[in-house]
Enzyme design. Sequence first.
Site, PDB file in Angstrom:
ATOM      1  N   THR A   8      38.522  36.249  37.735  1.00 20.82           N
ATOM      2  CA  THR A   8      38.442  37.436  36.891  1.00 20.82           C
ATOM      3  C   THR A   8      37.478  37.116  35.761  1.00 20.82           C
ATOM      4  O   THR A   8      37.241  35.952  35.446  1.00 20.82           O
ATOM      5  CB  THR A   8      39.805  37.844  36.295  1.00 20.82           C
ATOM      6  OG1 THR A   8      40.315  36.769  35.512  1.00 20.82           O
ATOM      7  CG2 THR A   8      40.793  38.214  37.389  1.00 20.82           C
ATOM      8  N   SER A   9      36.961  38.167  35.147  1.00 21.24           N
ATOM      9  CA  SER A   9      35.972  37.978  34.086  1.00 21.24           C
ATOM     10  C   SER A   9      36.587  37.574  32.758  1.00 21.24           C
ATOM     11  O   SER A   9      35.935  36.937  31.950  1.00 21.24           O
ATOM     12  CB  SER A   9      35.168  39.264  33.887  1.00 21.24           C
ATOM     13  OG  SER A   9      34.486  39.585  35.070  1.00 21.24           O
ATOM     14  N   THR A  10      37.832  37.984  32.524  1.00 19.58           N
ATOM     15  CA  THR A  10      38.469  37.682  31.244  1.00 19.58           C
ATOM     16  C   THR A  10      39.880  37.161  31.462  1.00 19.58           C
ATOM     17  O   THR A  10      40.507  37.436  32.488  1.00 19.58           O
ATOM     18  CB  THR A  10      38.558  38.930  30.338  1.00 19.58           C
ATOM     19  OG1 THR A  10      39.432  39.885  30.951  1.00 19.58           O
ATOM     20  CG2 THR A  10      37.190  39.538  30.113  1.00 19.58           C
ATOM     21  N   GLN A  13      42.954  39.605  32.238  1.00 22.59           N
ATOM     22  CA  GLN A  13      43.171  40.190  33.556  1.00 22.59           C
ATOM     23  C   GLN A  13      44.164  39.354  34.370  1.00 22.59           C
ATOM     24  O   GLN A  13      43.904  38.955  35.494  1.00 22.59           O
ATOM     25  CB  GLN A  13      41.843  40.320  34.294  1.00 22.59           C
ATOM     26  CG  GLN A  13      40.881  41.277  33.618  1.00 22.59           C
ATOM     27  CD  GLN A  13      39.515  41.247  34.270  1.00 22.59           C
ATOM     28  OE1 GLN A  13      38.889  40.202  34.364  1.00 22.59           O
ATOM     29  NE2 GLN A  13      39.060  42.402  34.716  1.00 22.59           N
TER      30      GLN A  13
END
Length: 183
Positions: A8-10, A13
Amino acid sequence: MMIGYARTSTIEQKASIEAQRESLRAIGCDRLYDEQISSVAPREALRAAMDYARDGDTLVVTKLDRLARTVRHLGEIVEELSEKNVGLRILDLGLDTTNATGKLMLNVLGSVAQFEREMMLERQREGIAKAKALGKYKGRKPTARLQKQEIVGLLSEGLTKKAVSERLGISERSVYRIANGAI
């Protein structure tokens, strides 16, 4: 052996990364690698998964956008895996590169995914420009500038730049810029 990779990007999440892990476990991945990092940052878990993969293994991801950011990047990953005789499987597309049709579909879908991303970014830029023209978009609030006097005061009291940044909840870099007169 099936090797799973989730991203995930962050770190916010949490549900998404956990859903990816569950999907990868459910299909029988023997080993899982995951990370919560932007696709443009160095991805150490992906590197570790690719390094771990051996002849006859398959790298498994839930979605194409979890793996590569551009068609070129996807091609580099696929080429490296192919050189090691490692397949790639993308669950939501039902795609498997261990056959010629899977390889063709991967390239086509990778191009479509990159096109979609570029269109989304273009629409985002247009929306921001329109909002700016209407005076509704002002960008991020300059938090460090608003605290300039407090930062200077804390520094003059002898606090370190790191201590000031932690106390005020701003980046250490912002404290340095204020201390050096850049802001």
